[in-house]
Scaffold this motif. Structure first.
Motif, PDB file in Angstrom:
ATOM      1  N   GLY A  20      32.737  40.055  64.719  1.00  0.00           N
ATOM      2  CA  GLY A  20      31.861  39.723  65.825  1.00  0.00           C
ATOM      3  C   GLY A  20      30.768  40.749  66.027  1.00  0.00           C
ATOM      4  N   HIS A  21      30.958  41.950  65.493  1.00  0.00           N
ATOM      5  CA  HIS A  21      29.946  42.999  65.659  1.00  0.00           C
ATOM      6  C   HIS A  21      28.607  42.555  65.076  1.00  0.00           C
ATOM      7  CE1 HIS A  21      28.824  47.334  66.123  1.00  0.00           C
ATOM      8  NE2 HIS A  21      27.924  46.964  65.223  1.00  0.00           N
ATOM      9  N   ASN A  22      28.631  41.899  63.931  1.00  0.00           N
ATOM     10  CA  ASN A  22      27.401  41.485  63.264  1.00  0.00           C
ATOM     11  C   ASN A  22      26.926  40.104  63.697  1.00  0.00           C
ATOM     12  OD1 ASN A  22      27.262  43.871  61.583  1.00  0.00           O
ATOM     13  ND2 ASN A  22      29.008  43.018  60.471  1.00  0.00           N
ATOM     14  N   ASP A  23      27.506  39.575  64.779  1.00  0.00           N
ATOM     15  CA  ASP A  23      27.093  38.274  65.306  1.00  0.00           C
ATOM     16  C   ASP A  23      26.289  38.391  66.593  1.00  0.00           C
ATOM     17  OD1 ASP A  23      28.337  36.336  63.431  1.00  0.00           O
ATOM     18  OD2 ASP A  23      30.204  37.253  64.103  1.00  0.00           O
ATOM     19  N   VAL A  24      25.995  39.617  67.021  1.00  0.00           N
ATOM     20  CA  VAL A  24      25.316  39.766  68.316  1.00  0.00           C
ATOM     21  C   VAL A  24      23.913  39.176  68.306  1.00  0.00           C
ATOM     22  CG1 VAL A  24      26.658  41.776  69.009  1.00  0.00           C
ATOM     23  CG2 VAL A  24      24.547  42.100  67.690  1.00  0.00           C
ATOM     24  N   GLY A  25      23.313  39.023  67.124  1.00  0.00           N
ATOM     25  CA  GLY A  25      21.985  38.422  67.044  1.00  0.00           C
ATOM     26  C   GLY A  25      22.009  36.921  66.854  1.00  0.00           C
ATOM     27  N   GLN A  26      23.194  36.325  66.837  1.00  0.00           N
ATOM     28  CA  GLN A  26      23.349  34.881  66.619  1.00  0.00           C
ATOM     29  C   GLN A  26      23.589  34.171  67.950  1.00  0.00           C
ATOM     30  OE1 GLN A  26      22.988  33.567  63.525  1.00  0.00           O
ATOM     31  NE2 GLN A  26      22.605  35.644  62.771  1.00  0.00           N
ATOM     32  N   PRO A  27      23.212  32.878  68.032  1.00  0.00           N
ATOM     33  CA  PRO A  27      23.513  32.117  69.259  1.00  0.00           C
ATOM     34  C   PRO A  27      25.019  32.087  69.506  1.00  0.00           C
ATOM     35  CG  PRO A  27      21.957  30.934  67.861  1.00  0.00           C
ATOM     36  CD  PRO A  27      22.453  32.082  67.050  1.00  0.00           C
ATOM     37  N   ARG A  46      28.418  44.140  57.037  1.00  0.00           N
ATOM     38  CA  ARG A  46      27.258  43.432  57.605  1.00  0.00           C
ATOM     39  C   ARG A  46      27.514  41.950  57.846  1.00  0.00           C
ATOM     40  NH1 ARG A  46      22.139  44.598  54.081  1.00  0.00           N
ATOM     41  NH2 ARG A  46      23.613  44.345  52.359  1.00  0.00           N
ATOM     42  N   THR A  47      28.703  41.446  57.551  1.00  0.00           N
ATOM     43  CA  THR A  47      28.963  40.018  57.713  1.00  0.00           C
ATOM     44  C   THR A  47      29.683  39.726  59.022  1.00  0.00           C
ATOM     45  OG1 THR A  47      31.065  40.164  56.540  1.00  0.00           O
ATOM     46  CG2 THR A  47      29.103  39.694  55.224  1.00  0.00           C
ATOM     47  N   GLY A  48      29.678  38.440  59.401  1.00  0.00           N
ATOM     48  CA  GLY A  48      30.371  38.005  60.601  1.00  0.00           C
ATOM     49  C   GLY A  48      30.723  36.540  60.484  1.00  0.00           C
ATOM     50  N   PHE A  49      31.024  35.921  61.613  1.00  0.00           N
ATOM     51  CA  PHE A  49      31.339  34.496  61.618  1.00  0.00           C
ATOM     52  C   PHE A  49      30.091  33.675  61.291  1.00  0.00           C
ATOM     53  CE2 PHE A  49      34.492  36.488  64.339  1.00  0.00           C
ATOM     54  CZ  PHE A  49      35.670  35.945  63.844  1.00  0.00           C
ATOM     55  N   ALA A  50      28.963  34.065  61.882  1.00  0.00           N
ATOM     56  CA  ALA A  50      27.695  33.382  61.626  1.00  0.00           C
ATOM     57  C   ALA A  50      26.677  34.309  60.975  1.00  0.00           C
ATOM     58  CB  ALA A  50      27.124  32.823  62.927  1.00  0.00           C
TER      59      ALA A  50
END
Length: 287
Positions: free
Chosen positions: A120-127, A85-89
């Protein structure tokens, strides 16, 4: 008196013969030193930092997720790090990002030959701008910590055909790799997973679990082979500390796909370079 002299001379002669025999036998029985064997080649040490695709989920242990399967195929010593569930942001409610997981799980370890950051998969909801900022900062931190280590950035994995948000995250990560001259692996451009598991289209139907996102055991082995193919094409399959220095290569021009996103794999033209064996395997996997 002559008899005593003769006896003494005979005794001296016997001693001389015995001494000569001892020297001869010693020389013949001296052990031959063993032939020098070639030193065993050290397996590359590779750290892979990522999300649930990398570390596995319930039913898929980390040892059977694609990162460990890749190491098994290439003979690496691998350290798999990260968290689902983690990502860059994105934290996915865990309170962790790749940066914090790097500090907790990797920063204290001895220098590896290569580090692969996959996400990056879990960053799709981030700016997208925030994702790019966080990714750049993490890669800079890794380079400062291990300046002689080869770095690789890998874009998001997906359980089927990606949507526009996934492509935007991929685009900003690829731009970070380009500006930092870091090799970029692009599963979306390479169309590693296609179709939709629920509709039983593409290869997702037999490589992705019922959740529509995560690979099953066969899918993890497949993703590992696709990554191996790309790493070999970029000459990154046998990294050596301080000697392997591969940089980002710009993509070749390709016709527009109609999505506004470049779909060429950087450094490999419009399609990935495949060995005949890989091509046959991929054709066999198509439904």
């Amino acid at each position: 008196m002559p008899r005593l002299v003769l006896s003494a001379l005979a005794a001296v002669l016997v001693l001389c013969v015995c001494a000569a025999s001892a020297v001869y036998l010693t020389g013949r029985s001296r052990p031959v030193p063993p032939a020098r064997s070639e030193p065993e080649r050290r397996a590359p040490v590779v750290f892979v930092l990522g999300d649930s695709y990398t570390v596995g989920i319930r039913g898929i242990k980390a040892e059977r997720a694609y990162a460990a399967e890749t190491a098994r195929l290439l003979g690496w010593q691998v350290v798999v790090a990260g968290m689902a569930r983690t990502g860059f942001a994105g934290t996915g409610g865990t309170g962790e990002t790749f940066a914090s997981l790097y500090t907790e799980q990797l920063a204290w370890r001895p220098t590896p030959d290569m580090v692969v950051v996959s996400g990056g998969h879990n960053d799709v909801g981030q700016p997208p701008g925030l994702v790019a900022q966080k990714a750049r900062r993490l890669m800079e931190t890794l380079q400062q910590r291990w300046p002689r280590t080869q770095m690789v950035l890998m874009g998001p994995l997906w359980g089927g055909d990606p949507g526009p948000k996934a492509l935007r995250v991929r685009d900003v990560l690829r731009e970070v790799a380009r500006t930092m001259r870091i090799p970029f692996v692009d599963p979306l451009a390479g169309r590693w997973i296609t179709g939709n598991v629920r509709k039983r289209t593409g290869n997702a139907g037999h490589l992705i679990r019922a959740d529509g996102t995560h690979p099953n055991p066969a899918g993890n082995r497949y993703l590992a082979q696709r990554l191996v193919d790309d790493l070999r094409a970029m000459r990154l399959d046998r990294p050596v500390l301080g000697r392997t220095k591969v940089a980002y290569s710009p993509p070749s021009p390709s016709p527009s796909t109609g999505t506004g996103h470049e779909q060429a794999i950087p450094g490999q033209g419009d399609t990935p370079r495949l060995t005949p064996e890989s091509r046959r395997r991929r054709e066999a996997e198509q439904p």
